[in-house]
Design an enzyme around this catalytic site. Structure first.
Site, PDB file in Angstrom:
ATOM      1  CD  GLU A  87     -10.013 -20.149  24.590  1.00 47.19           C
ATOM      2  OE1 GLU A  87     -10.210 -21.026  23.905  1.00 47.19           O
ATOM      3  OE2 GLU A  87      -9.168 -19.956  25.614  1.00 47.19           O
ATOM      4  CB  ILE A 103       4.565 -28.238  28.158  1.00 46.30           C
ATOM      5  CG1 ILE A 103       5.084 -28.325  29.637  1.00 46.30           C
ATOM      6  CG2 ILE A 103       4.475 -26.971  27.962  1.00 46.30           C
ATOM      7  CD1 ILE A 103       6.769 -27.897  29.771  1.00 46.30           C
ATOM      8  CG  PHE A 104       4.558 -31.495  31.727  1.00 50.36           C
ATOM      9  CD1 PHE A 104       5.637 -32.305  31.460  1.00 50.36           C
ATOM     10  CD2 PHE A 104       4.846 -30.384  32.730  1.00 50.36           C
ATOM     11  CE1 PHE A 104       6.850 -31.549  31.343  1.00 50.36           C
ATOM     12  CE2 PHE A 104       6.245 -29.827  32.728  1.00 50.36           C
ATOM     13  CZ  PHE A 104       7.153 -30.489  32.170  1.00 50.36           C
ATOM     14  CB  ALA A 105      -1.649 -32.616  31.165  1.00 51.47           C
ATOM     15  CE1 TYR A 127      -0.226 -24.075  22.013  1.00 53.83           C
ATOM     16  CE2 TYR A 127      -1.886 -25.755  23.053  1.00 53.83           C
ATOM     17  CZ  TYR A 127      -1.870 -24.702  22.306  1.00 53.83           C
ATOM     18  OH  TYR A 127      -2.577 -23.858  21.823  1.00 53.83           O
TER      19      TYR A 127
END
Length: 702
Positions: free
Chosen positions: A483, A615-617, A620
């Site tokens: 990070e 990938i859903f929120a 990516y």
């Protein structure tokens, strides 16, 4: 009352640092609605009076985009680190208006036409590379955001965007709620045998927070959860196989049942993304995603296949090693290891090979010492000093630290917040970096230099206990370095054009380069020895333990890479070939893909996709492969330091400054491939990654 919230609203203040101590959910709706009104007026003026010149088009546009990004970013950040029903409700109320304005801005034909005029003007060749990339990116983004669509198609496109934003928010909330919903009370010490002292202390602290005020690490009771530190502790150390199985099954089925079920959200998201792609003239959403990447769909699939071939035999050997080791310890499950056995026996095997266990190793990684060593590395490589600046900026939690980054002339160049600890029931899991404000000449407060970057670094590591500071696992050390690498790209950029400073404007499959590059330093002997000091005695990590720890770099590396390739493969498959309402469900596809990317078949009930927020929120979608793409770049970048001589302080410093002046400095103002060539002197090679992971030479990237 509403007017009062608007007139005395901390979100609308002209601040250097966000007033996190003053912002409340009640401020969100009036602030966002007031801001959108103001920005709409600014946009109308830009469309009416704007001209295709930099001062009269790009600079006012940057102002509009930045103002919304900063304020909404603050709200989103608070939603991630101190979630509450009130904040969720406030976001839900104004999110449609926010999306509506973004679409209005992105689909502005006067702005689109003005950018095309710049592109076609006689002044084009005189623009520097950063400005050319800004113009080309704005044109491309406008097209991808529907500017060229006819009225009916644009209306449908906008409806899709609104729905996708809402679904992503709900998806993330369901994961958090499902994770928080699970908790298990344990009263018999036999049921938690094998747990480390840190794990027991953490479980006892959780029990106290649940009303068991007399709970102790020694005598319990204990409460375990699906929050990262608790879950990992159970899976790696609990001898109670049925407990591991219970938590594993709960973890891989999070947000897949009842009111928190994400299944239909996934189906709806994929259906809408496909429809969106078709409206834009693409065959599938993967093609849309690749418009802002270095790779193509074919190149991404090719990389995944080559990496699978390179690591599959290693992963098979890893499994055989575990089975042999478990049999040697007379484990009843040795002949049929299951998913809930893998981490437990992997940890035992690692302890055997390293001759040290995680708990003993933790003692050498107190957070304060790791931070000190990380900052020293930053000075050594990039010529920066980092100082505590607590009190200079308000924070959202008492555990949050604030730092100032200065150059060697003691001049501030950036600031960052660090929120280190896991906080169940309010903080999203994982680690991430968010930009508060980016470097910009136009948005400078004094109009004479540039605005300094400010970022959030957020982790979810083990918090301190009653009698110990925060002692980190080695994996938590790697996450922190990762990070910090992201933060460096924001903080050390020298791009004054705000639209391409930091990570803005960078093709997404190159964004993970600095983060994964920094992870490599965890396995460099001098760095490791500089951060590994016993929290009580101050003694350095023993030399033999250091050597063994460094040797574990390739421990189960094939298995870990194959696991990541499952995620990348199913992501691309869902966004390229999935047919909504077809014969295969999303879980059927995951099972099919996993037969090629997993040594051990998935559990039939595995619903990992229901918590696959990347990938859903997140950003990516059809882009998880970016981790592997950037991993090739990062390994090759680190190998430049090896070639220079890791023991040659002068050469390391020179190479570090070159990395800073290219990879970290140039932002999106130059193509990432050319940035890499500027640093490395050639195009990237996959050989260093193969070598670091101990993979067979099947890996090739073109």
């Amino acid at each position: 009352m509403a007017a009062d919230y608007q007139n005395n609203n901390p979100l609308l203040e002209d601040f250097l640092f966000p007033p996190y101590d003053a912002i409340q959910p009640k401020h969100v709706s009036p602030a966002i609605l007031s801001l959108l009104d103001q920005l709409e007026s600014n946009l109308v003026e830009l469309e009416t009076r704007g001209e295709p010149t930099w001062p009269k088009l790009v600079e006012p546009l940057e102002n509009i985009k930045d103002r919304l990004s900063v304020v909404w970013g603050i709200v989103n950040h608070l939603n991630a680190v101190m979630d509450s029903p009130e904040l969720r409700s406030a976001i839900e109320e104004v999110q449609p208006e926010k999306v509506k304005f973004e679409l209005r801005l992105d689909q502005s034909k006067p702005i689109y036409t003005a950018f095309k005029a710049i592109r076609q003007s006689s002044e084009w060749e005189s623009l520097n590379e950063a400005r050319k990339r800004i113009v080309e990116a704005q044109i491309k983004e406008a097209v991808l955001n529907g500017v060229s669509l006819e009225d009916d198609k644009r209306k449908r496109f906008n409806e899709i965007q609104q729905e996708l934003e809402k679904l992503a928010q709900q998806f993330e909330e369901n994961i958090l709620d499902a994770t928080n919903k699970f908790e298990k009370l344990i009263t018999d010490k036999k049921d938690i045998e094998g747990m480390t002292a840190t794990g027991l202390a953490m479980a006892a602290q959780m029990a106290v927070s649940k009303g068991h005020e007399n709970a102790t690490a020694e005598n319990g009771p204990w409460v375990v959860t699906l929050a990262g530190p608790s879950y990992r502790s159970i899976m790696q150390h609990a001898k109670n196989r049925s407990l591991r199985e219970e938590l594993y099954r709960a973890y891989v089925t999070r947000a897949s049942t009842g009111v928190l079920d994400n299944t239909e959200i996934i189906n709806h998201i994929l259906k809408l993304r496909l429809e969106k792609a078709k409206l834009l003239g693409f065959d599938n959403y993967a093609e849309v995603s690749m418009e802002t990447k270095m790779a193509t769909v074919d190149k991404a699939e090719e990389l995944i296949e080559e990496l699978c071939n390179a690591c599959h035999s290693s992963a098979i050997q890893d499994m055989e090693d575990l089975e042999i080791f478990a049999k040697g310890h007379n484990a009843v499950e040795a002949n049929q290891l299951r998913h809930w056995d893998i981490n437990f026996w992997s940890e035992r095997l690692r302890e055997s090979r390293c001759d040290i266990n995680e708990e003993e190793l933790r003692a050498f990684f107190p957070l304060s010492r790791v931070i000190e060593g990380l900052f020293s590395l930053g000075k050594k490589l990039f010529g920066i000093n980092i100082y505590p600046a607590d009190g200079l900026a308000p924070v959202w939690n008492n555990d949050v630290r604030f730092y100032c980054v200065k150059n060697l002339s003691d001049v501030p160049i950036a600031y960052f917040y660090f929120d280190p600890y896991s906080r169940p029931y309010g903080k999203r899991g994982g680690g991430w970096v968010d930009l508060v404000v980016g470097r910009s000449r136009v948005l400078s407060h004094d109009a004479t230099s540039h605005r300094l970057p400010v970022v959030h670094i957020v982790c979810n590591q083990t918090p301190p206990s009653a009698d110990k500071p925060s002692l980190m696992t080695f994996r938590e050390v790697e996450v922190l370095f990762h990070e910090f690498g992201h933060a460096l790209q924001h903080m050390l950029t020298n791009q004054d054009e705000g639209l391409v400073s930091g990570t803005k404007g960078i093709e997404w499959d190159a964004v993970e380069l600095p983060s994964q590059f920094m992870e490599h330093w965890c396995y460099q002997r001098d760095t490791l020895m500089s951060i590994a000091k016993h929290y009580k005695t101050g003694e350095s990590l023993p030399e033999d333990i250091c050597s063994k720890l460094l040797a574990t770099r390739t421990f189960r590396a094939g298995s870990e890479l194959l696991r990541q390739l499952r995620f990348a493969s199913v992501d691309l498959e869902l966004h390229k070939n999935y047919i909504p309402g077809g014969l295969e469900s999303v879980f059927d596809i995951d099972q099919r893909v996993s037969r090629k990317t997993q040594v051990m078949p998935l559990q039939p009930e595995d619903r990992f996709l229901c918590s696959f927020s990347h990938i859903f929120a997140d950003t990516y979608a059809a882009g998880y492969y970016c981790y592997q793409w950037a991993e090739v770049l990062a390994a090759d970048a680190f190998s430049a330091f090896e070639e220079a001589g890791l023991n040659n302080e002068k050469a390391v410093k020179e190479t570090g400054i070159r990395f800073r002046e290219t990879v970290l400095a140039l932002g999106g103002g130059k193509s990432p491939l050319q940035v890499f060539i500027d640093f490395r002197g050639r195009e990237p090679s996959p050989e260093p990654l193969r070598r670091y992971y101990g993979l067979k030479p099947a890996l090739a990237v073109s």
